[in-house]
Design a protein around this motif. Structure first.
Motif, PDB file in Angstrom:
ATOM      1  N   ALA A 101      31.021  -4.458 -30.877  1.00  0.00           N
ATOM      2  CA  ALA A 101      29.485  -5.068 -30.600  1.00  0.00           C
ATOM      3  C   ALA A 101      28.550  -4.981 -31.474  1.00  0.00           C
ATOM      4  O   ALA A 101      28.598  -3.720 -31.991  1.00  0.00           O
ATOM      5  CB  ALA A 101      29.068  -4.749 -29.138  1.00  0.00           C
ATOM      6  N   ASN A 102      27.896  -5.903 -31.842  1.00  0.00           N
ATOM      7  CA  ASN A 102      26.911  -5.728 -32.898  1.00  0.00           C
ATOM      8  C   ASN A 102      25.645  -5.937 -31.755  1.00  0.00           C
ATOM      9  O   ASN A 102      25.491  -6.839 -31.268  1.00  0.00           O
ATOM     10  CB  ASN A 102      26.793  -6.976 -33.803  1.00  0.00           C
ATOM     11  CG  ASN A 102      27.823  -6.543 -34.976  1.00  0.00           C
ATOM     12  OD1 ASN A 102      27.825  -5.764 -35.743  1.00  0.00           O
ATOM     13  ND2 ASN A 102      28.822  -7.606 -34.951  1.00  0.00           N
ATOM     14  N   MET A 103      24.752  -5.066 -32.088  1.00  0.00           N
ATOM     15  CA  MET A 103      23.514  -4.912 -30.790  1.00  0.00           C
ATOM     16  C   MET A 103      22.554  -4.472 -31.508  1.00  0.00           C
ATOM     17  O   MET A 103      22.521  -3.342 -32.413  1.00  0.00           O
ATOM     18  CB  MET A 103      23.804  -4.136 -29.676  1.00  0.00           C
ATOM     19  CG  MET A 103      24.295  -2.816 -29.892  1.00  0.00           C
ATOM     20  SD  MET A 103      24.989  -2.014 -28.317  1.00  0.00           S
ATOM     21  CE  MET A 103      26.375  -2.879 -27.795  1.00  0.00           C
ATOM     22  N   GLY A 146      31.295 -13.532 -26.631  1.00  0.00           N
ATOM     23  CA  GLY A 146      30.101 -14.043 -26.024  1.00  0.00           C
ATOM     24  C   GLY A 146      29.212 -13.046 -26.410  1.00  0.00           C
ATOM     25  O   GLY A 146      28.879 -12.193 -27.100  1.00  0.00           O
ATOM     26  N   ILE A 147      27.833 -13.347 -25.694  1.00  0.00           N
ATOM     27  CA  ILE A 147      26.704 -12.573 -25.938  1.00  0.00           C
ATOM     28  C   ILE A 147      26.124 -12.060 -24.504  1.00  0.00           C
ATOM     29  O   ILE A 147      26.434 -12.598 -23.352  1.00  0.00           O
ATOM     30  CB  ILE A 147      25.762 -13.359 -26.547  1.00  0.00           C
ATOM     31  CG1 ILE A 147      24.932 -14.310 -25.732  1.00  0.00           C
ATOM     32  CG2 ILE A 147      26.099 -13.674 -28.119  1.00  0.00           C
ATOM     33  CD1 ILE A 147      23.850 -14.194 -25.084  1.00  0.00           C
ATOM     34  N   GLU A 148      25.104 -10.928 -24.550  1.00  0.00           N
ATOM     35  CA  GLU A 148      24.590 -10.390 -23.625  1.00  0.00           C
ATOM     36  C   GLU A 148      23.087 -10.075 -24.163  1.00  0.00           C
ATOM     37  O   GLU A 148      23.142  -9.716 -25.422  1.00  0.00           O
ATOM     38  CB  GLU A 148      25.018  -9.014 -23.088  1.00  0.00           C
ATOM     39  CG  GLU A 148      26.439  -9.194 -22.261  1.00  0.00           C
ATOM     40  CD  GLU A 148      26.453  -9.887 -20.917  1.00  0.00           C
ATOM     41  OE1 GLU A 148      25.353  -9.702 -20.363  1.00  0.00           O
ATOM     42  OE2 GLU A 148      27.351 -10.344 -20.512  1.00  0.00           O
ATOM     43  N   GLN A 149      22.152 -10.329 -23.345  1.00  0.00           N
ATOM     44  CA  GLN A 149      20.671 -10.340 -23.525  1.00  0.00           C
ATOM     45  C   GLN A 149      19.867  -9.655 -22.175  1.00  0.00           C
ATOM     46  O   GLN A 149      20.199  -9.891 -21.313  1.00  0.00           O
ATOM     47  CB  GLN A 149      20.130 -11.421 -24.275  1.00  0.00           C
ATOM     48  CG  GLN A 149      20.152 -12.661 -22.906  1.00  0.00           C
ATOM     49  CD  GLN A 149      19.776 -14.025 -23.486  1.00  0.00           C
ATOM     50  OE1 GLN A 149      18.912 -13.920 -24.557  1.00  0.00           O
ATOM     51  NE2 GLN A 149      20.348 -14.986 -23.081  1.00  0.00           N
ATOM     52  N   THR A 150      18.770  -8.721 -22.652  1.00  0.00           N
ATOM     53  CA  THR A 150      18.172  -8.310 -21.402  1.00  0.00           C
ATOM     54  C   THR A 150      16.880  -7.749 -22.122  1.00  0.00           C
ATOM     55  O   THR A 150      16.562  -7.638 -23.365  1.00  0.00           O
ATOM     56  CB  THR A 150      18.945  -7.006 -20.885  1.00  0.00           C
ATOM     57  OG1 THR A 150      18.326  -6.755 -19.554  1.00  0.00           O
ATOM     58  CG2 THR A 150      18.844  -5.672 -21.860  1.00  0.00           C
ATOM     59  N   LEU A 151      15.852  -7.689 -21.085  1.00  0.00           N
ATOM     60  CA  LEU A 151      14.575  -7.356 -21.461  1.00  0.00           C
ATOM     61  C   LEU A 151      14.417  -6.055 -20.780  1.00  0.00           C
ATOM     62  O   LEU A 151      14.839  -5.699 -19.802  1.00  0.00           O
ATOM     63  CB  LEU A 151      13.502  -8.145 -20.861  1.00  0.00           C
ATOM     64  CG  LEU A 151      13.275  -9.666 -21.478  1.00  0.00           C
ATOM     65  CD1 LEU A 151      12.432 -10.677 -20.601  1.00  0.00           C
ATOM     66  CD2 LEU A 151      13.060  -9.752 -22.897  1.00  0.00           C
ATOM     67  N   ALA A 165      26.722   1.925 -22.828  1.00  0.00           N
ATOM     68  CA  ALA A 165      27.044   1.962 -21.491  1.00  0.00           C
ATOM     69  C   ALA A 165      27.069   0.294 -21.117  1.00  0.00           C
ATOM     70  O   ALA A 165      27.708  -0.097 -20.362  1.00  0.00           O
ATOM     71  CB  ALA A 165      25.884   2.849 -20.703  1.00  0.00           C
ATOM     72  N   TRP A 166      26.082  -0.257 -21.973  1.00  0.00           N
ATOM     73  CA  TRP A 166      25.689  -1.693 -21.692  1.00  0.00           C
ATOM     74  C   TRP A 166      27.043  -2.513 -22.311  1.00  0.00           C
ATOM     75  O   TRP A 166      27.453  -3.169 -21.547  1.00  0.00           O
ATOM     76  CB  TRP A 166      24.420  -2.106 -22.417  1.00  0.00           C
ATOM     77  CG  TRP A 166      23.742  -3.544 -22.296  1.00  0.00           C
ATOM     78  CD1 TRP A 166      24.279  -4.331 -21.167  1.00  0.00           C
ATOM     79  CD2 TRP A 166      23.366  -4.315 -23.401  1.00  0.00           C
ATOM     80  NE1 TRP A 166      23.706  -5.690 -21.286  1.00  0.00           N
ATOM     81  CE2 TRP A 166      23.122  -5.437 -22.571  1.00  0.00           C
ATOM     82  CE3 TRP A 166      22.917  -4.053 -24.485  1.00  0.00           C
ATOM     83  CZ2 TRP A 166      22.485  -6.450 -23.364  1.00  0.00           C
ATOM     84  CZ3 TRP A 166      22.318  -4.997 -25.309  1.00  0.00           C
ATOM     85  CH2 TRP A 166      22.061  -6.193 -24.546  1.00  0.00           C
ATOM     86  N   PHE A 167      27.375  -2.113 -23.415  1.00  0.00           N
ATOM     87  CA  PHE A 167      28.675  -2.801 -23.966  1.00  0.00           C
ATOM     88  C   PHE A 167      29.817  -2.412 -23.038  1.00  0.00           C
ATOM     89  O   PHE A 167      30.503  -3.509 -22.769  1.00  0.00           O
ATOM     90  CB  PHE A 167      28.903  -2.136 -25.190  1.00  0.00           C
ATOM     91  CG  PHE A 167      30.179  -2.315 -25.866  1.00  0.00           C
ATOM     92  CD1 PHE A 167      30.700  -3.765 -25.788  1.00  0.00           C
ATOM     93  CD2 PHE A 167      30.638  -1.473 -26.809  1.00  0.00           C
ATOM     94  CE1 PHE A 167      31.877  -4.038 -26.417  1.00  0.00           C
ATOM     95  CE2 PHE A 167      31.831  -1.970 -27.462  1.00  0.00           C
ATOM     96  CZ  PHE A 167      32.279  -3.108 -27.194  1.00  0.00           C
TER      97      PHE A 167
END
Length: 231
Positions: A101-103, A146-151, A165-167
Motif C-alpha cells: 500500500a501507498n498511503m 483499489g483505494i480506501e479513504q477516511t477522515l 492496521a488499516w491496511f
C-alpha cells in the motif's frame, strides 16, 4: 552538482549519503523542478549506484522490501494529487501476502500560519492505494487493486501502527471505492491511476535504502523514488 568522475573512488555508503544530502528539503518542489533536478544532479549518481546494486535480481528483492518505507523524494505525480501531504506520515508498506500500500495523510492548511494553530482541531484526510505485487522472470509486476479513504481527527497522528492496521483490515476485501467529496477532475485522476498497470524496477536495493524507477504506463516518462526503511 556531484562530480561523476569521482564516483568510482567513492564508497557505496558515501554515494548514498550524497543522494540523501542532495534531496534533503526538496520533496516539496514542483514536478517540473524535480524532473530537471533528476537530470542534472541525480541521474549520474543513480547510474553509479545501479552498477553497485547488491541485490540486482528481482526475485531476491521480494523478502528484502517487506516492511515499512518512507519516501524522501519522488517524482511520482499521484503522491501529491491532494494538497497538504504530511511527508513524515506517508508510508509504503509491503506485506508478505503479495499486497502493498501507498498511503499518506493530507492536511490542507497545515502549513498556513493562521490555520496551523488550529490544525489539531481540524480533520485530516487519509488515503491509501492498495496494490498487488509479484515477481516473474526477474521482473516486478504491479496491479492496482483499489483505494480506501477516511477522515480522522488531525490531532491523532497517522502512525505506522495505525496505517498498518488499516491496511491489514482493508486488504481482506479490497474494492474500488467511490470518491466522496472529491471534485470531478481529481476523481478522474484517481480513477485513471487505478486503471494503470505500473512497471517497477529497483535501480538500487539494500535493507535500508531503495532507488525505485516506476512507470504508470509503458509510454510515459519514468518516475523515481528514493526511500528509506522506517525504523
Amino acid at each position: 552538482m556531484a562530480d561523476s568522475d569521482d564516483f568510482p573512488q567513492k564508497s557505496t555508503d558515501e554515494l548514498k549519503q550524497a543522494v540523501l544530502h542532495l534531496v534533503a528539503g526538496r520533496d516539496e518542489d514542483s514536478l517540473g523542478k524535480k524532473a530537471q533536478f533528476y537530470k542534472t544532479e541525480l541521474a549520474a549518481l543513480f547510474a553509479e549506484l545501479q552498477k553497485r546494486n547488491p541485490v540486482p535480481l528481482a526475485s531476491d528483492q521480494v523478502s528484502l522490501v517487506q516492511g515499512v518505507w518512507l519516501s524522501l523524494w519522488s517524482t511520482i505525480p499521484f503522491q501529491d494529487i491532494f494538497p497538504g501531504r504530511i511527508r513524515d506520515q506517508s508510508y509504503q508498506i509491503f506485506h508478505p501476502d503479495g499486497y502493498y500500500a501507498n498511503m499518506a495523510r493530507y492536511a490542507p492548511g497545515s502549513r498556513i500560519p493562521l490555520l496551523k494553530k488550529l490544525s489539531s482541531w481540524l480533520v485530516a484526510y487519509d488515503f491509501m492505494l492498495i496494490q498487488r505485487y509479484e515477481v516473474s522472470n526477474q521482473q516486478w509486476f504491479i496491479q492496482n487493486v483499489g483505494i480506501e479513504q477516511t477522515l480522522r481527527i488531525r490531532a491523532r497522528p497517522f502512525t505506522v501502527d495505525v496505517a498498518d492496521a488499516w491496511f491489514t483490515k482493508a486488504v481482506t476485501s479490497p474494492k474500488l471505492a467511490r470518491f466522496k467529496n472529491l471534485d470531478q477532475p481529481t476523481a478522474k485522476k484517481v480513477e485513471k491511476i487505478l486503471q494503470a498497470t505500473p512497471q517497477l524496477e529497483h535501480l538500487y536495493c539494500d535493507p535500508d535504502f531503495r532507488i525505485v524507477k516506476t512507470q504508470r504506463e509503458a509510454n510515459q516518462r519514468a518516475s523515481y523514488t528514493i526511500a528509506i526503511r522506517k525504523s
